[in-house]
Design a protein around this motif. Structure first.
Motif, mmCIF file in Angstrom:
data_model
loop_
_atom_site.group_PDB
_atom_site.id
_atom_site.type_symbol
_atom_site.label_atom_id
_atom_site.label_comp_id
_atom_site.label_asym_id
_atom_site.label_seq_id
_atom_site.Cartn_x
_atom_site.Cartn_y
_atom_site.Cartn_z
ATOM 1 N N SER A 5 0.850 -1.189 0.000
ATOM 2 C CA SER A 5 0.000 0.000 0.000
ATOM 3 C C SER A 5 0.886 1.239 0.000
ATOM 4 O O SER A 5 1.884 1.286 0.727
ATOM 5 N N PRO A 6 0.534 2.257 -0.778
ATOM 6 C CA PRO A 6 1.337 3.488 -0.772
ATOM 7 C C PRO A 6 1.175 4.285 0.520
ATOM 8 O O PRO A 6 1.955 5.188 0.787
ATOM 9 N N LEU A 7 0.173 3.946 1.332
ATOM 10 C CA LEU A 7 -0.067 4.659 2.588
ATOM 11 C C LEU A 7 0.411 3.847 3.784
ATOM 12 O O LEU A 7 -0.199 3.868 4.854
ATOM 13 N N ALA A 21 -0.026 2.149 8.895
ATOM 14 C CA ALA A 21 -0.784 2.053 7.640
ATOM 15 C C ALA A 21 -2.089 2.830 7.772
ATOM 16 O O ALA A 21 -2.718 2.816 8.835
ATOM 17 N N SER A 22 -2.471 3.515 6.712
ATOM 18 C CA SER A 22 -3.729 4.258 6.670
ATOM 19 C C SER A 22 -4.620 3.681 5.582
ATOM 20 O O SER A 22 -4.140 3.223 4.551
ATOM 21 N N ASN A 23 -5.913 3.742 5.831
ATOM 22 C CA ASN A 23 -6.899 3.249 4.875
ATOM 23 C C ASN A 23 -7.892 4.366 4.599
ATOM 24 O O ASN A 23 -8.714 4.697 5.451
ATOM 25 N N ILE A 24 -7.817 4.976 3.424
ATOM 26 C CA ILE A 24 -8.719 6.075 3.088
ATOM 27 C C ILE A 24 -9.960 5.597 2.340
ATOM 28 O O ILE A 24 -10.781 6.407 1.927
ATOM 29 N N THR A 46 -6.282 4.872 10.663
ATOM 30 C CA THR A 46 -4.837 4.666 10.632
ATOM 31 C C THR A 46 -4.493 3.752 11.788
ATOM 32 O O THR A 46 -5.007 3.924 12.892
#
Length: 86
Positions: A5-7, A21-24, A46
């Motif tokens: 993941s890029p985040l 890690a963040s999940n938008i 996050t």
């Protein structure tokens, strides 16, 4: 160290590693790191794991619109007079 993941990122300090890690998106997500670690990240959150663990999002108050200033700012109106032709 890489993640799928890029985040997502991993930090190392004094030999202790913390994964973030963040999940938008609006769906839960599982982020995998190249060392085999994985994090389950709920929608809109996050998550951290490892040396420092935390999970959440910004408090609701932080996501609201800013309030209006309490002090009123005066507007200055300038008028321009035209010269009369003679």
């Amino acid at each position: 160290m890489t993640a799928n993941s890029p985040l997502a990122v991993a930090f190392t300090k004094n030999g202790a590693r913390t994964y973030v890690a963040s999940n938008i998106t609006q769906s839960p997500l599982t982020v995998g790191f190249s060392d085999g670690t994985s994090l389950a990240v709920p929608a809109g959150k996050t998550v951290t794991s490892g040396a420092h663990a935390w999970s959440g999002a910004a408090p609701r108050a932080a996501r609201t619109r800013p309030t209006r200033p309490t002090r009123r700012i005066r507007r200055i109106h300038l008028s321009v007079r035209r010269r009369r032709s003679t």
